[in-house]
Design a protein around this motif. Structure first.
Motif, PDB file in Angstrom:
ATOM      1  N   ARG A  42       0.858  -1.196   0.000  1.00 52.42           N
ATOM      2  CA  ARG A  42       0.000   0.000   0.000  1.00 52.42           C
ATOM      3  C   ARG A  42       0.887   1.236   0.000  1.00 52.42           C
ATOM      4  NH1 ARG A  42      -2.714  -3.779  -0.741  1.00 52.42           N
ATOM      5  NH2 ARG A  42      -4.599  -4.467   0.353  1.00 52.42           N
ATOM      6  N   LYS A  43       0.318   2.332  -0.620  1.00 53.27           N
ATOM      7  CA  LYS A  43       1.052   3.601  -0.670  1.00 53.27           C
ATOM      8  C   LYS A  43       0.147   4.696  -0.090  1.00 53.27           C
ATOM      9  CE  LYS A  43       3.803   6.516  -3.693  1.00 53.27           C
ATOM     10  NZ  LYS A  43       4.295   6.706  -5.071  1.00 53.27           N
ATOM     11  N   VAL A  44       0.730   5.520   0.756  1.00 55.84           N
ATOM     12  CA  VAL A  44      -0.045   6.554   1.480  1.00 55.84           C
ATOM     13  C   VAL A  44       0.455   7.930   1.054  1.00 55.84           C
ATOM     14  CG1 VAL A  44      -0.651   7.509   3.714  1.00 55.84           C
ATOM     15  CG2 VAL A  44      -0.417   5.036   3.434  1.00 55.84           C
ATOM     16  N   ARG A  45      -0.528   8.788   0.695  1.00 57.08           N
ATOM     17  CA  ARG A  45      -0.223  10.188   0.395  1.00 57.08           C
ATOM     18  C   ARG A  45      -1.202  11.071   1.202  1.00 57.08           C
ATOM     19  NH1 ARG A  45       2.398  10.910  -4.545  1.00 57.08           N
ATOM     20  NH2 ARG A  45       2.513  13.084  -3.893  1.00 57.08           N
ATOM     21  N   PHE A  46      -0.830  12.320   1.470  1.00 58.30           N
ATOM     22  CA  PHE A  46      -1.660  13.235   2.288  1.00 58.30           C
ATOM     23  C   PHE A  46      -2.031  14.467   1.463  1.00 58.30           C
ATOM     24  CE2 PHE A  46       0.748  10.750   5.338  1.00 58.30           C
ATOM     25  CZ  PHE A  46      -0.216  10.396   6.266  1.00 58.30           C
ATOM     26  N   LEU A  47      -3.328  14.846   1.517  1.00 60.76           N
ATOM     27  CA  LEU A  47      -3.851  16.028   0.834  1.00 60.76           C
ATOM     28  C   LEU A  47      -4.295  17.031   1.901  1.00 60.76           C
ATOM     29  CD1 LEU A  47      -4.731  17.409  -1.845  1.00 60.76           C
ATOM     30  CD2 LEU A  47      -6.982  16.337  -1.499  1.00 60.76           C
ATOM     31  N   THR A  48      -3.817  18.274   1.752  1.00 62.03           N
ATOM     32  CA  THR A  48      -4.149  19.291   2.767  1.00 62.03           C
ATOM     33  C   THR A  48      -5.615  19.704   2.670  1.00 62.03           C
ATOM     34  OG1 THR A  48      -3.618  21.487   3.619  1.00 62.03           O
ATOM     35  CG2 THR A  48      -3.401  21.157   1.245  1.00 62.03           C
ATOM     36  N   LEU A  49      -6.210  19.918   3.816  1.00 60.62           N
ATOM     37  CA  LEU A  49      -7.586  20.449   3.922  1.00 60.62           C
ATOM     38  C   LEU A  49      -7.608  21.840   4.540  1.00 60.62           C
ATOM     39  CD1 LEU A  49      -9.446  17.248   5.250  1.00 60.62           C
ATOM     40  CD2 LEU A  49      -9.171  18.015   2.890  1.00 60.62           C
ATOM     41  N   ALA A  50      -6.428  22.426   4.669  1.00 62.60           N
ATOM     42  CA  ALA A  50      -6.333  23.738   5.298  1.00 62.60           C
ATOM     43  C   ALA A  50      -6.808  24.834   4.341  1.00 62.60           C
ATOM     44  CB  ALA A  50      -4.902  24.002   5.733  1.00 62.60           C
ATOM     45  N   MET A  51      -7.075  26.019   4.918  1.00 66.01           N
ATOM     46  CA  MET A  51      -7.531  27.162   4.136  1.00 66.01           C
ATOM     47  C   MET A  51      -6.375  27.688   3.299  1.00 66.01           C
ATOM     48  SD  MET A  51     -10.028  29.201   3.372  1.00 66.01           S
ATOM     49  CE  MET A  51     -11.185  28.832   4.684  1.00 66.01           C
ATOM     50  N   CYS A  52      -6.712  27.991   1.996  1.00 68.23           N
ATOM     51  CA  CYS A  52      -5.731  28.541   1.077  1.00 68.23           C
ATOM     52  C   CYS A  52      -6.203  29.907   0.587  1.00 68.23           C
ATOM     53  CB  CYS A  52      -5.536  27.601  -0.112  1.00 68.23           C
ATOM     54  SG  CYS A  52      -4.946  25.951   0.368  1.00 68.23           S
ATOM     55  N   GLU A  53      -5.282  30.695   0.064  1.00 70.30           N
ATOM     56  CA  GLU A  53      -5.601  32.055  -0.371  1.00 70.30           C
ATOM     57  C   GLU A  53      -5.054  32.263  -1.778  1.00 70.30           C
ATOM     58  OE1 GLU A  53      -4.301  36.629   0.747  1.00 70.30           O
ATOM     59  OE2 GLU A  53      -4.352  35.105   2.325  1.00 70.30           O
ATOM     60  N   ALA A  54      -5.874  32.964  -2.598  1.00 78.14           N
ATOM     61  CA  ALA A  54      -5.469  33.313  -3.961  1.00 78.14           C
ATOM     62  C   ALA A  54      -5.804  34.769  -4.185  1.00 78.14           C
ATOM     63  CB  ALA A  54      -6.182  32.439  -4.974  1.00 78.14           C
ATOM     64  N   GLU A  55      -4.889  35.502  -4.826  1.00 80.96           N
ATOM     65  CA  GLU A  55      -5.087  36.912  -5.106  1.00 80.96           C
ATOM     66  C   GLU A  55      -5.253  37.119  -6.601  1.00 80.96           C
ATOM     67  OE1 GLU A  55      -2.959  41.254  -4.219  1.00 80.96           O
ATOM     68  OE2 GLU A  55      -2.026  39.386  -3.577  1.00 80.96           O
ATOM     69  N   VAL A  56      -6.222  37.986  -6.960  1.00 77.80           N
ATOM     70  CA  VAL A  56      -6.524  38.247  -8.361  1.00 77.80           C
ATOM     71  C   VAL A  56      -6.339  39.724  -8.615  1.00 77.80           C
ATOM     72  CG1 VAL A  56      -8.275  38.178 -10.160  1.00 77.80           C
ATOM     73  CG2 VAL A  56      -8.131  36.328  -8.475  1.00 77.80           C
ATOM     74  N   VAL A  57      -5.531  40.091  -9.616  1.00 75.01           N
ATOM     75  CA  VAL A  57      -5.385  41.462 -10.097  1.00 75.01           C
ATOM     76  C   VAL A  57      -5.643  41.417 -11.589  1.00 75.01           C
ATOM     77  CG1 VAL A  57      -3.880  43.446 -10.340  1.00 75.01           C
ATOM     78  CG2 VAL A  57      -3.693  41.981  -8.296  1.00 75.01           C
ATOM     79  N   GLU A  58      -6.775  41.991 -11.996  1.00 70.78           N
ATOM     80  CA  GLU A  58      -7.204  41.827 -13.385  1.00 70.78           C
ATOM     81  C   GLU A  58      -7.710  43.166 -13.907  1.00 70.78           C
ATOM     82  OE1 GLU A  58      -7.545  39.464 -16.739  1.00 70.78           O
ATOM     83  OE2 GLU A  58      -6.699  38.967 -14.787  1.00 70.78           O
ATOM     84  N   THR A  59      -7.304  43.454 -15.188  1.00 74.95           N
ATOM     85  CA  THR A  59      -7.808  44.646 -15.859  1.00 74.95           C
ATOM     86  C   THR A  59      -9.040  44.264 -16.657  1.00 74.95           C
ATOM     87  OG1 THR A  59      -5.582  45.595 -16.001  1.00 74.95           O
ATOM     88  CG2 THR A  59      -7.263  46.468 -17.488  1.00 74.95           C
ATOM     89  N   CYS A  60     -10.130  44.932 -16.365  1.00 76.26           N
ATOM     90  CA  CYS A  60     -11.412  44.600 -16.971  1.00 76.26           C
ATOM     91  C   CYS A  60     -11.985  45.833 -17.645  1.00 76.26           C
ATOM     92  CB  CYS A  60     -12.392  44.092 -15.920  1.00 76.26           C
ATOM     93  SG  CYS A  60     -11.745  42.736 -14.912  1.00 76.26           S
ATOM     94  N   VAL A  61     -12.774  45.610 -18.681  1.00 78.59           N
ATOM     95  CA  VAL A  61     -13.419  46.698 -19.405  1.00 78.59           C
ATOM     96  C   VAL A  61     -14.905  46.676 -19.062  1.00 78.59           C
ATOM     97  CG1 VAL A  61     -13.913  47.672 -21.661  1.00 78.59           C
ATOM     98  CG2 VAL A  61     -11.729  46.534 -21.254  1.00 78.59           C
ATOM     99  N   THR A  62     -15.417  47.827 -18.684  1.00 77.62           N
ATOM    100  CA  THR A  62     -16.818  47.919 -18.269  1.00 77.62           C
ATOM    101  C   THR A  62     -17.731  47.994 -19.469  1.00 77.62           C
ATOM    102  OG1 THR A  62     -16.807  50.340 -18.183  1.00 77.62           O
ATOM    103  CG2 THR A  62     -16.085  49.155 -16.209  1.00 77.62           C
TER     104      THR A  62
END
Length: 390
Positions: A42-62
């Motif tokens: 058997r092979k064991v791997r771990f996936l995080t369940l912690a809170m993550c953050e992503a930042e978005v800086v985007e130029t948009c046209v109205t």
């Protein structure tokens, strides 16, 4: 223990090898407890369940064609359910850092699409609406990759050098400045009124303090004056009491002297006068008694003289009946009445004589009257009078 593995509270343990997991997943998911894992097999791997953050800086046209730069922050994590863990494990187990990159790209696309359908005024005034629409449209895509979004916040919206937002905010700024000026003026006026009220209160307090101080000073001065006058007033009061005592003593002395004078002069004089009065009264009474005695003696002598002359008077009276016509109608009774009448006439004559002898003035009057009566009632003989006795 050899072969027994336990994941952390913010991790999901993925066990591959052997039988498949739930729903045909290529691995089994273990969270919150440990699991015995056969080594090598058997092979064991771990996936995080912690809170993550992503930042978005985007130029948009109205919708108006104005370019805006939007800056947003996304808070996300792998879902706690087995399906979300399986989807996220299959996509990000080897490169878990790619979850933030992919999430930023997804939100940037939805952000450009939503801003393109709105005006600058709507974006600026309804920023929360913009964030809600972006979050709602991205939920489905995020669920497919096993991620859930806890928060999406637009931090800023900038129009660069166009100045549209600045121009749009100018009226509001002017209104705000005007309101600020008004508020400042009101605050200044309120401060001025407060200062004036404070000055009035201070002046009133100073006035009241001055009044109280003046009253206190007046009371102190009055107390000092009373204290200064206490000695002379006490001395004057004492002198007044001495004078009153002396006056009372003089009055008592005068009363005593008056009593002495009365006892020494008036009483003896009154006693002497009373003695003289008593002596005079006694003398007068003696003289009256003597006079009464003398008069009584003269009357007794006169009565004795009349009595001595009474037989003669009766004789003369009886002589007057001589020659009178006497008719005796009642016999012996009539004769007795005649005798009684003669005796009564004799007594009357006797009393008249006594009165005439006692009062010389009356004797003359009686003598004149006697002569007058003698002319009409003379019973002597020859008078012609008839006496009838019934």
């Amino acid at each position: 223990m050899f072969g027994y593995r336990v994941p952390s509270p913010d991790q999901a343990m993925l066990i591959s090898g052997g039988r498949r997991g739930q729903g045909g997943a290529p691995f089994r998911v273990v969270t919150g407890h440990g699991k015995f894992v056969l080594p090598v097999f058997r092979k064991v791997r771990f996936l995080t369940l912690a809170m993550c953050e992503a930042e978005v800086v985007e130029t948009c046209v109205t919708k108006q064609g104005i370019a805006l730069t939007a800056r947003a922050v996304i808070a996300f994590k792998v879902g706690n359910d087995t399906e979300s863990i399986v989807n996220a494990g299959q996509r990000f187990l080897s490169e878990q850092d790619q979850m933030a990159v992919l999430t930023g790209r997804i939100f940037a696309g939805h952000l450009r699409a939503i801003i393109g359908s709105m005006t600058v005024e709507e974006i600026v005034t309804e920023r929360q609406k913009l964030a809600t629409e972006v979050l709602d449209t991205s939920k489905a895509e995020m669920a497919k990759i096993g991620l859930i979004v806890d928060s999406f916040q637009i931090q800023s919206i900038d129009d660069g050098d166009t100045g549209y937002i600045e121009a749009m905010s100018a009226p509001h700024k002017a209104a705000i400045q005007r309101q600020a000026q008004i508020a400042q003026a009101q605050a200044t006026q309120a401060a001025s009124e407060a200062q004036q009220e404070a000055a009035r209160q201070q002046a009133e307090y100073a006035r009241q303090t001055a009044v109280v101080q003046a009253r206190y000073n007046a009371e102190v001065d009055r107390a000092q004056a009373e204290a200064a006058q206490a000695g002379p007033l006490a001395q004057a009061h004492a002198q007044q009491e001495v004078l009153a005592a002396q006056t009372e003593l003089a009055q008592r002395a005068a009363a005593l002297r008056e009593e002495q004078l009365v006892a020494e002069v008036v009483k003896p004089a009154e006693a002497e006068a009373e003695r003289i009065k008593v002596l005079a009264t006694a003398e007068a009474e003696r003289m009256r008694i003597q006079a009464a005695a003398a008069a009584s003696y003269d009357r007794v002598a006169l009565d004795r003289m009349v009595i001595d002359q009474l037989p003669q008077i009766v004789k003369e009276a009886s002589a007057g009946l001589q020659g009178a016509n006497v008719n005796v109608l009642n016999g012996a009774d009539g004769l007795g009445e005649i005798a009684a009448g003669l005796v009564g006439q004799g007594l009357t004559i006797l009393d008249s004589v006594r009165q005439n002898l006692g009062n010389p003035a009356q004797r003359g009057t009686a003598g004149a009257g006697g002569s007058a009566n003698g002319s009409s009632d003379d019973p002597r003989p020859g008078s012609g009078k008839t006496i009838a006795i019934q």
